[in-house]
Design an enzyme around this catalytic site. Structure first.
Site, PDB file in Angstrom:
ATOM      1  N   GLU A 294      82.097  88.537  -9.917  1.00 33.79           N
ATOM      2  CA  GLU A 294      81.641  89.308  -8.753  1.00 33.79           C
ATOM      3  C   GLU A 294      82.775  89.509  -7.756  1.00 33.79           C
ATOM      4  O   GLU A 294      82.742  88.986  -6.630  1.00 33.79           O
ATOM      5  CB  GLU A 294      80.423  88.632  -8.114  1.00 33.79           C
ATOM      6  CG  GLU A 294      79.250  88.572  -9.078  1.00 33.79           C
ATOM      7  CD  GLU A 294      77.940  88.119  -8.448  1.00 33.79           C
ATOM      8  OE1 GLU A 294      77.974  87.365  -7.467  1.00 33.79           O
ATOM      9  OE2 GLU A 294      76.878  88.548  -8.944  1.00 33.79           O
TER      10      GLU A 294
ATOM     11  N   GLU B 159      74.872  88.883 -16.240  1.00 39.43           N
ATOM     12  CA  GLU B 159      73.917  88.143 -15.402  1.00 39.43           C
ATOM     13  C   GLU B 159      72.716  89.021 -15.137  1.00 39.43           C
ATOM     14  O   GLU B 159      72.862  90.178 -14.703  1.00 39.43           O
ATOM     15  CB  GLU B 159      74.523  87.751 -14.043  1.00 39.43           C
ATOM     16  CG  GLU B 159      75.459  86.593 -14.104  1.00 39.43           C
ATOM     17  CD  GLU B 159      75.889  86.122 -12.714  1.00 39.43           C
ATOM     18  OE1 GLU B 159      75.064  86.166 -11.775  1.00 39.43           O
ATOM     19  OE2 GLU B 159      77.051  85.708 -12.591  1.00 39.43           O
TER      20      GLU B 159
HETATM   21  C1  BG6 Z   1      75.428  85.773  -8.887  1.00 37.06           C
HETATM   22  C2  BG6 Z   1      76.443  84.670  -9.114  1.00 37.06           C
HETATM   23  O1  BG6 Z   1      75.666  86.340  -7.673  1.00 37.06           O
HETATM   24  O2  BG6 Z   1      74.110  85.456  -8.744  1.00 37.06           O
HETATM   25  C3  BG6 Z   1      75.873  83.381  -9.633  1.00 37.06           C
HETATM   26  O3  BG6 Z   1      77.478  85.106  -9.971  1.00 37.06           O
HETATM   27  C4  BG6 Z   1      74.556  83.128  -8.935  1.00 37.06           C
HETATM   28  O4  BG6 Z   1      76.816  82.362  -9.460  1.00 37.06           O
HETATM   29  C5  BG6 Z   1      73.589  84.253  -9.269  1.00 37.06           C
HETATM   30  O5  BG6 Z   1      73.999  81.891  -9.218  1.00 37.06           O
HETATM   31  C6  BG6 Z   1      72.212  84.077  -8.690  1.00 37.06           C
HETATM   32  O6  BG6 Z   1      72.293  83.807  -7.321  1.00 37.06           O
HETATM   33  P1  BG6 Z   1      71.579  82.551  -6.671  1.00 37.06           P
HETATM   34  O7  BG6 Z   1      71.992  82.575  -5.286  1.00 37.06           O
HETATM   35  O8  BG6 Z   1      70.136  82.743  -6.891  1.00 37.06           O
HETATM   36  O9  BG6 Z   1      72.112  81.369  -7.416  1.00 37.06           O
END
Ligand code: BG6
Length: 484
Positions: free
Chosen positions: A190, A382
């Site tokens: 990111e 993701e």
């Molecule tokens: C992304 C990141 O922004 O979102 C992860 O790359 C992160 O590291 C994921 O865990 C989900 O976000 P959160 O805040 O729910 O953990």
């Protein structure tokens, strides 16, 4: 059963990051990382996220334990000691790939030393060997919010150009050590996060900065150069490897068809795609040059910077996708929460318990848009639903809401593929429950595998399969043909 829309060899799997799963934050020579300094703050006391450290005084207070002692990312979910058990569970689901990050301070505890920490390198050797036993391809993020803390203290992170050399040395160390074990790499997770969190994205303490925006874009420039040099080094050392960039993708819709709203959405979208414009197309886009001029931002570049960025674009574009956003041409609109980003509420969408607006079709829209723009393979690295899970008295965890979320997104990804978008794979976020990046909660869970631990570190760390475990196993076994 219907025929699969997904190509043969499609890389199904799951994703995690070292700082959110490993724990063992001070074992075997590891140095402190930026996320080791972030404490848990209960929901009622924080906003949407609690991860910024703003000044040296604040950092020292954290180091001295004056801001509490609950640092969840120091403990993770103990993957460091349980990786064999966890990888066996990933293999049972049929993972073709596992996206993990390497903790930079495990390899270079301070970040600026010349020799790596052998014990850190050996840990990842063991992890890659374990994955190889099950034919699971590692997909490695070189930097996922794990900068060595020393680089913050001594250099104020990526504000300092010397970070390029440190990062390239670290990346080259990984390429030569793991050249026979890792074929898929990502440079920065990111990369657009610095605009929201200069500390997590660039290791910068903002109270030190004279001009915050100037410093952020300068730090990013250094990261772009470092990333392009890593692409060059990767290809030189591992000719059959593929290396990509990684964007937190925010598809932005106009609030109405009023041209002001449409323009606002376009401009928000450009702000988001600026990063991939540089890393995939190899140059700063003209709209950004205008933005820099209008905002008196002057990037310091050295001779050769533009050439390296132009000559070493990434092989593929990977991204995270959790939600879509809405932009309005009028400035007085109430903003909704998102993962680090915010926008106007979309009345057509439901939101998660953390206010993230769920939009599976948005994933297809965004994939089509990015493929049209860049014409390089995409990789969804993701996607997933952070939710509270209940363990029933019989021990089962019936996470139908997670299955619904994933099913709908995978279905839209399948449609994008049918429409011609080239996609390398899909790794759902947090395949095993882990510590949240934005809030440091354990109770915000994404996994197919439940981990018995609460926000304060209480629990047995026992792993349990959720209902979604068998569902995802079937999805992979049928190469995405059976999503029922
Ligand atoms: C992304 C990141 O922004 O979102 C992860 O790359 C992160 O590291 C994921 O865990 C989900 O976000 P959160 O805040 O729910 O953990």
């Amino acid at each position: 059963m219907s025929v699969s829309r997904f190509p043969e060899g499609f890389l199904w799997g799951g994703a995690t990051a070292a700082n959110q799963v490993e724990g063992a934050y001070n074992k075997d020579g590891k140095g402190l990382s930026i996320f080791d300094m972030v404490t848990f703050v209960p929901k009622e006391k924080r906003g949407n996220m609690a991860m910024e450290v703003r000044s040296e005084e604040e950092l020292n207070a954290r180091l001295n334990g004056e801001m509490g002692d609950n640092f969840p990312k120091r403990r993770g979910v103990d993957f460091y000691h349980r990786y064999k058990e966890d990888i066996a569970l990933f293999a049972e689901m049929g993972f073709k790939t596992y996206r993990l990050s390497i903790s930079w301070p495990r390899i270079f505890p301070n970040g600026d030393e010349l020799e790596p920490n052998e014990a850190g390198l050996e840990f990842y050797d063991r992890v890659f060997d374990e994955l190889a036993k099950y034919n699971i391809e590692p997909l490695v993020t070189i930097s996922h919010y794990e900068m060595p803390l020393h680089l913050v203290q001594k250099y104020n992170g990526w504000e300092d150009r010397r970070l390029i050399e440190f990062f390239v040395r670290y990346a080259e160390t990984l390429f030569s050590r793991y050249k026979d074990k890792v074929k898929y790499w990502l440079t920065f997770n990111e990369i657009n996060i610095s605009s929201i969190s200069p500390y997590i994205g660039s290791g910068m303490l903002v109270d030190h900065l004279e001009n915050r925006e100037q410093a952020i874009y300068q730090a990013l420039h250094h990261q772009f150069v470092a990333s392009a040099r890593a692409v060059k080094a990767c290809h030189a050392t591992i000719p059959d490897a593929k290396i990509g960039c990684m964007l937190a993708r925010m598809e932005v819709y106009p609030e109405t068809c009023h041209p002001d709203d449409v323009l606002a959405a376009l401009e928000e979208d450009q702000k988001n795609l600026f990063y991939t414009d540089v890393q995939v197309r190899g140059k700063y886009p003209s709209y950004m040059k205008k933005y820099f001029k209008d905002n008196h931002i002057e990037l310091k570049m050295e001779p050769g910077d533009e050439e390296i960025i132009a000559n070493y674009p990434v092989d593929f574009l990977s991204f995270s996708y959790y939600m879509s956003m809405v932009a309005s041409g009028s400035s007085d609109k109430k903003k909704e929460k998102g993962n680090f980003f915010s926008g106007v509420k979309n009345p057509y969408l439901e939101a998660s318990d953390w206010g993230w607006q769920i939009d599976p079709k948005g994933m297809r829209i965004t994939m089509k848009k990015m493929y049209d723009r860049y014409q390089v393979p995409l990789f969804v690295v993701e996607n997933g639903l952070g939710a509270y899970d209940e363990v029933e008295p019989d021990g089962s965890i019936n996470d139908d809401y997670r299955i619904d979320y994933l099913r709908a997104h995978i279905d839209e990804m399948g449609k994008a593929i049918e429409e011609g978008v080239e996609v390398m794979g899909y790794t759902s976020w947090g395949c095993i429950d882990l510590i949240s990046a934005s809030t440091s909660e354990m109770s915000k869970r994404y996994g197919f595998i439940y981990v018995d631990q609460d926000d304060y570190g209480n629990g047995t760390l026992e792993r349990k399969k959720k209902k979604s475990f068998d569902w995802y196993k079937k999805v992979i076994a049928t190469n995405g043909a059976d999503l029922s």
